[in-house]
Design an enzyme around this catalytic site. Sequence first.
Site, PDB file in Angstrom:
ATOM      1  N   SER A 103       0.856  -1.191   0.000  1.00  0.00           N
ATOM      2  CA  SER A 103       0.000   0.000   0.000  1.00  0.00           C
ATOM      3  C   SER A 103       0.890   1.239   0.000  1.00  0.00           C
ATOM      4  O   SER A 103       1.540   1.537   1.011  1.00  0.00           O
ATOM      5  CB  SER A 103      -0.912   0.012   1.236  1.00  0.00           C
ATOM      6  OG  SER A 103      -1.833  -1.050   1.182  1.00  0.00           O
ATOM      7  N   LYS A 179      -7.635   1.435  -2.414  1.00  0.00           N
ATOM      8  CA  LYS A 179      -7.202   1.005  -1.079  1.00  0.00           C
ATOM      9  C   LYS A 179      -7.297   2.158  -0.085  1.00  0.00           C
ATOM     10  O   LYS A 179      -7.649   1.961   1.091  1.00  0.00           O
ATOM     11  CB  LYS A 179      -5.775   0.464  -1.128  1.00  0.00           C
ATOM     12  CG  LYS A 179      -5.189   0.066   0.238  1.00  0.00           C
ATOM     13  CD  LYS A 179      -5.988  -1.045   0.902  1.00  0.00           C
ATOM     14  CE  LYS A 179      -5.432  -1.382   2.291  1.00  0.00           C
ATOM     15  NZ  LYS A 179      -4.164  -2.127   2.253  1.00  0.00           N
ATOM     16  N   LYS A 248       0.339   5.347   8.182  1.00  0.00           N
ATOM     17  CA  LYS A 248       0.897   5.656   6.857  1.00  0.00           C
ATOM     18  C   LYS A 248      -0.217   5.830   5.829  1.00  0.00           C
ATOM     19  O   LYS A 248      -0.221   6.787   5.049  1.00  0.00           O
ATOM     20  CB  LYS A 248       1.844   4.538   6.424  1.00  0.00           C
ATOM     21  CG  LYS A 248       2.267   4.576   4.954  1.00  0.00           C
ATOM     22  CD  LYS A 248       3.125   3.383   4.582  1.00  0.00           C
ATOM     23  CE  LYS A 248       2.415   2.062   4.613  1.00  0.00           C
ATOM     24  NZ  LYS A 248       1.441   1.896   3.497  1.00  0.00           N
TER      25      LYS A 248
END
Length: 298
Positions: A103, A179, A248
């Site tokens: 990701s 995502k 993150k």
Amino acid sequence: MTETADGHERVGYLGLGLMGLPMTQRLLAAGYDVTVWNRSPGKAVALVEAGATVATKPAVVAANAGIIFMCVTDAAAVEEVVFGAGGLASVPGVGKLVVDFSSIHPDATRAIAARLKAANGMGWIDAPVSGGTKGAQEGTLAIMAGGDAADVERVRPYILKMARGFTHMGPTGAGQTTKLCNQVIVGCAMAVLAEATRLAVNAGIDAKRLPEALAGGFADSIPLQLFVPRMVAGIHTPPLGHISTMLKDLDTVVDVAHDTGTPVPMAALAAQLFRMAAATRGAGADALEIYKLSAPKV
């Protein structure tokens, strides 16, 4: 040769962490020829026993496989695996495909894909995953893809040995953007479920029964059923995901939201809560330890 006698492509897997290890185990269980690499070679021992071949560097994996799966920590790690010494860019790549489960920022994935294509002709699919370690072990992951439609179809049979769903969302970067939408929902859900669970505990009701009580109603969800029991019981090993990973991703959401003029007040608040959790619980702690932010002082 990157095909086996039965016509299947030889595959590789780079990165054998919380997600990579069980995903690779599923590929091996399906009978595929798999070459693996990990920065810490010790993590590959169980896979070798299951039939995997260990490579000393990513380039060796790419030389032996037509499809190279990858799941590493962040964009810096992806850069290193692709362009560092012994990286994917150092071998002939025409006809080969990288499927990146990591990701990272959509801009980063587009830049890396373009650089790799220019360097050796290797193709790229960004395919971040959702479902956590449980989904990786059970093969029930949801995977969202960005890239060329023909490339996506080429890898679909292999992906569906590791996932329940594999959806092509558009060109390179579309998987990463999808995502981020997922992480808005999951990150905020973790924060809200922690709040609801703490309210139940402080008010003196049995928080363990919240999933049962709310099942079938509008508040029911997979996160409710999975996260709340773990929060109440203090089950954090193995972690469902690390605080650092969620932070993150939520920070990336805020960055993309800024670039696209999108208000994301809930995601921004969740990011700050996870930042507090990182400071108090440790960045490597289970993301569900966000529940402990509201624990009463003893």
